[in-house]
Design an enzyme around this catalytic site. Structure first.
Site, PDB file in Angstrom:
ATOM      1  N   SER A  86     -36.406 -27.413 -20.574  1.00  7.90           N
ATOM      2  CA  SER A  86     -36.816 -28.689 -19.985  1.00  7.90           C
ATOM      3  C   SER A  86     -37.066 -28.508 -18.491  1.00  7.90           C
ATOM      4  O   SER A  86     -37.902 -27.705 -18.095  1.00  7.90           O
ATOM      5  CB  SER A  86     -35.762 -29.757 -20.268  1.00  7.90           C
ATOM      6  N   ASP A 113     -41.377 -34.212 -22.857  1.00  7.85           N
ATOM      7  CA  ASP A 113     -40.639 -35.380 -23.360  1.00  7.85           C
ATOM      8  C   ASP A 113     -40.168 -36.311 -22.244  1.00  7.85           C
ATOM      9  O   ASP A 113     -39.510 -37.314 -22.518  1.00  7.85           O
ATOM     10  CB  ASP A 113     -39.476 -34.977 -24.261  1.00  7.85           C
TER      11      ASP A 113
END
Length: 465
Positions: free
Chosen positions: A95, A233
């Site tokens: 991430s 995301d």
């Protein structure tokens, strides 16, 4: 220090994510959680990710699973395809954390793993695979196209007339997002593409990047700039002036646009969602998508969830401008970007943000902190009103309320909120601030962050004596 497993899956230094370590977690996942029709595997654009994805694939096949390799795709695209096909998924990504770290995110056919499934995986570590034969391995090339089709059906031409900047950096979905925005009617200008990995934390956008976004917006005459974190995301969206819109504000606008009646969001999110009166129910949780998912699963009706980083979860069949939008129980960056842009197409993003309650958040983090020192300091604040007042002395107000749902959240008499929380998967101490104005929020953030850094350093010095 071994990799950590928890809210965001498995995270650690690349050097710690050995073949043996990754294989143990893949086997534990296969033994303890619903897998359905097989395992889909994707990865982000970090240098280490393709090799780690290969390790995951070999481990899964040796565990007897039917493996589908999806290559470099955004996390929500991978999850969308896997859930639609009744399969589990593992995304190789760290991430927003730096390139020397990486990780695995786990999905059952129902979506992101729950807190209960995290415990099952932990308990299954070290167990031997019971597979009688090696599973098959195939490739899928349509994952991104299926994800884009979801939004083309719901937002067809809803962005017509908009001129958008796309801050590409090293986000895995940068090319597909450009194609999607154009298919929905927008003109897209590419900005800041990088072949070197760039860690983007949408909760803590640094000052130099904020300046660059404003320069781009004004220099190109843009209606907005869009981007995502590394695995797609978490969204990043600016208004027409290049000012970053906080992720929780994106969540509020998206929830209202989709007609949600129940909102589930962590304690770190802007409290304006409850003050607005636009939702029948607002449930606040601990930080992390598994907690949000648990809250959504315990709710009924038109329920959505989002985090302060902007990642949005849809728990019901909503209506886009041109079609249905089925549920997607995983953090998603594209939905809040499209929903806010479509809603703001005529009046501008700035006007949409101005309609929200006057509560503003700012966040940043201390990286590579001494975790023991940070824990000790937060414990001092938790246990002692005197220590809290000393830390908050520069704010000319006193602490009226303490919330320990996740970390330490202090509400002051003057309405300011100061929230400290240690990251669960990296040596980082996060500082969240909420205030009645944007300027106040950033002033408090820039005032307290160096005080916090100096205090943690003094704790380290004290421990070393």
């Amino acid at each position: 220090m071994p990799p950590k497993f928890g809210t965001s899956g498995l995270r650690g230094l690349v050097t710690e994510l050995t073949v043996a370590c990754v294989t143990r977690y893949v086997h534990a996942f296969a033994l303890s959680c619903p897998i359905g029709k097989g395992l889909y595997i994707g990865h982000d654009l970090r240098a280490s990710s393709p090799d780690l994805a290969d390790v995951v694939g070999h481990a899964a096949a040796n565990a007897g699973l039917t493996v589908t390799c999806c290559e470099a795709v955004p996390t929500p695209a991978l999850a969308h395809a896997a859930m639609a096909d009744g399969a589990a998924a593992i995304m190789v990504t760290g991430s927003h954390i730096p390139a020397d770290r990486n990780g695995l995110k786990f999905y059952t056919p129902a979506g992101e793993i729950t807190k209960a499934e995290e415990a099952l995986i932990q308990n299954a570590l070290g167990q031997k695979s019971t597979a009688d034969a090696v599973g098959s391995v195939t490739n899928a090339t349509d994952v991104q196209a299926r994800y884009a089709a979801r939004y083309q059906a719901a937002f067809d031409k809803a962005l017509g007339g908009l001129h958008l900047g796309l801050y590409e950096q090293s986000a895995v979905g940068r090319d597909s997002l450009a194609d999607l925005l154009r298919s929905l009617g927008a003109k897209v200008t590419s900005l800041g593409r990088s072949d070197v990995f760039v860690p983007i934390d949408t909760e803590a956008v640094p000052a130099d990047l904020r300046d660059q976004l404003r320069d781009w917006a004004q220099g190109h005459g843009l209606d907005a700039i869009v981007s995502t974190d590394a695995d797609g995301d978490r969204p990043l969206l600016t208004d027409e002036g290049g000012t970053v819109v906080p992720g929780d504000i994106l969540g509020q606008i998206t929830a209202e646009t989709l007609g949600a009646d129940t909102v589930v969001t962590p304690i770190s999110s802007n409290s304006g969602v409850a003050q607005s009166g636009r939702f029948a129910h607002v449930l606040r949780t601990a930080i992390g998508s598994p907690h949000v998912i648990a809250g959504m699963q315990a709710s009924t009706g038109a329920v959505v969830g989002y985090e302060a980083n902007g990642g949005f979860l849809l728990g019901f069949t909503a209506q886009g401008p041109t079609g249905d939008l089925p549920p997607l129980m995983t953090r998603d960056a594209v939905l809040p970007i499209l929903a806010v842009l479509a809603q703001s197409a005529k009046t501008g993003v700035k006007a949409s943000v101005a309609q929200q309650p006057a509560r503003f958040t700012a966040a940043d983090r201390l990286q590579d902190v001494d975790v023991d020192a940070a824990v000790a300091f937060i414990d001092q604040l938790r246990q002692s009103a005197t220590e809290r007042e000393a830390f908050l002395a520069s704010l000319d107000s006193t602490c009226a309320e303490v919330d320990e749902t996740d970390g330490l959240r202090m509400t002051l008499q003057n309405g300011l909120v100061v929230h400290l929380r240690l990251s669960g998967n990296a040596p980082e101490l996060r500082l969240y601030v909420e205030a009645p104005s944007k300027d106040d929020a950033y002033e408090v953030l820039t005032t307290l962050l160096p005080i916090l850094a100096g205090t943690i350093l003094s704790q380290v010095t004290r421990f070393s004596l």
